[in-house]
Design a protein around this motif. Sequence first.
Motif, PDB file in Angstrom:
ATOM      1  N   THR A   1      16.118  -5.137 -47.439  1.00 21.45           N
ATOM      2  CA  THR A   1      15.112  -3.861 -47.041  1.00 21.45           C
ATOM      3  C   THR A   1      13.848  -3.117 -48.437  1.00 21.45           C
ATOM      4  O   THR A   1      15.088  -2.791 -48.937  1.00 21.45           O
ATOM      5  N   HIS A   2      12.907  -3.329 -47.976  1.00 23.14           N
ATOM      6  CA  HIS A   2      12.158  -3.228 -48.482  1.00 23.14           C
ATOM      7  C   HIS A   2      10.941  -1.183 -48.721  1.00 23.14           C
ATOM      8  O   HIS A   2      10.196  -1.319 -48.095  1.00 23.14           O
TER       9      HIS A   2
ATOM     10  N   MET B   1       3.248  10.160 -47.683  1.00 22.09           N
ATOM     11  CA  MET B   1       3.414   8.644 -48.079  1.00 22.09           C
ATOM     12  C   MET B   1       4.114   8.056 -46.561  1.00 22.09           C
ATOM     13  O   MET B   1       4.517   8.719 -45.806  1.00 22.09           O
ATOM     14  N   TYR B   2       3.555   7.172 -47.138  1.00 14.60           N
ATOM     15  CA  TYR B   2       3.840   6.122 -45.554  1.00 14.60           C
ATOM     16  C   TYR B   2       4.870   4.960 -45.954  1.00 14.60           C
ATOM     17  O   TYR B   2       4.478   3.894 -45.977  1.00 14.60           O
ATOM     18  N   ALA B   3       5.967   5.194 -45.264  1.00 19.99           N
ATOM     19  CA  ALA B   3       6.653   3.644 -45.180  1.00 19.99           C
ATOM     20  C   ALA B   3       6.774   3.174 -46.103  1.00 19.99           C
ATOM     21  O   ALA B   3       7.048   1.763 -46.977  1.00 19.99           O
TER      22      ALA B   3
ATOM     23  N   SER C   1      12.932  -4.723 -43.309  1.00 20.53           N
ATOM     24  CA  SER C   1      13.568  -5.917 -43.975  1.00 20.53           C
ATOM     25  C   SER C   1      12.230  -6.733 -44.070  1.00 20.53           C
ATOM     26  O   SER C   1      12.161  -8.326 -44.451  1.00 20.53           O
ATOM     27  N   ASN C   2      11.237  -6.641 -43.302  1.00 22.02           N
ATOM     28  CA  ASN C   2      10.210  -8.028 -42.896  1.00 22.02           C
ATOM     29  C   ASN C   2       9.251  -6.802 -43.430  1.00 22.02           C
ATOM     30  O   ASN C   2       8.480  -6.409 -42.053  1.00 22.02           O
TER      31      ASN C   2
ATOM     32  N   ARG D   1       0.496  -1.191 -44.517  1.00 24.99           N
ATOM     33  CA  ARG D   1       2.007  -0.766 -43.918  1.00 24.99           C
ATOM     34  C   ARG D   1       1.662   0.129 -42.281  1.00 24.99           C
ATOM     35  O   ARG D   1       2.493  -0.141 -41.885  1.00 24.99           O
ATOM     36  N   PHE D   2       0.810   0.550 -42.457  1.00 18.03           N
ATOM     37  CA  PHE D   2       0.289   1.526 -41.045  1.00 18.03           C
ATOM     38  C   PHE D   2      -0.822   1.102 -40.176  1.00 18.03           C
ATOM     39  O   PHE D   2      -0.508   0.890 -39.413  1.00 18.03           O
TER      40      PHE D   2
END
Length: 328
Positions: free
Chosen positions: A24-25, A234-236, A284-285, A291-292
């Motif tokens: 998981t990144h 911070m987001y994800a 994980s993907n 990312r938002f």
Amino acid sequence: MEEKTNVLEVRDLSVSYTVANVKTHVLEGVSFDVEKGKSVGIVGESGCGKTTTLRTILNVLPSNGTIESGEILYEGENILEMPKARLQEYRQKGAGMIFQDPSSALNPVISIKNQFLEALKYAHKDKKLTKTELLEKAAKSLETVSLADPDRILNSYPFQLSGGMRQRVCIAMTMAAQRQLLLADEPGTALDVTIQDQILRLIKSLVESGELSVVMVTHSLGVIRQVTTSVNIMYAGTIVEGGETKQVFENPQHPYTQALMDCLPKLTGSGIAKGIPGRIPDYSNPPKGCRFAPRCPYADEKCRNEKPVRHEISAEHWVACFQAEEGK
């Protein structure tokens, strides 16, 4: 103009966890500075990677965590390359952490007194203080966090104290060690609002006196506004906006920052605070681009396919968003 001195510099930090053979990144390209004698906030939803950031700065990731790339410079020295003895010295005199869960930070079968003594002996190893002097330091520190009967507290075991009292003991231990950098992970979680306010005021006064630099993690925008001089949104696992706290709060540019602001209850009582539709992506993907983007009402194909880079709004304010850059 006085030259800025950074006590901490985080550069392009990426961290992953492996769970059941799935990687998981969690953190991706996280960068920020902590100026000496200043307080920096990291704010975002639960699960955004805030605690992982602090754990990496202290170099105490769990065994399934991997630092994929990046540097963490403490006074110019990369802690990720420190030999074991130097790393111990860094934790002894450099950085200390207030953990979110006080139960996991205290040994349940050892008295508070003995845990305090061990912590202070470790932090003041070179001063060779007597046991009496160490206990005096412990008692004074407990009083500063509004624990009025330090002798009783010191002679107690963690299970004999409430969650709020245990949290204040952890805060007192960290403060008494007189480190240069404090990593605070939701320091007021288990405290009632009056005690939380006292703790935040104490941290703020230490910062203003120049004795301490702070990285504070929280999901509370009110705490960030009260305590920090600069903030990172911070987001994800990515920082999407940052800068001087007042500027970011008065002129939020990223759709996520704006959505967080919209979640705040209105003092007028008019209407119900909005939520943010959707949820944090699967680490994980993760999304290919921003990312938002899957939750953003303004996202287009560029947002979904390309990583946004920092765009300067002013000397003390930046955002990583294609839409904000284009003035939408």
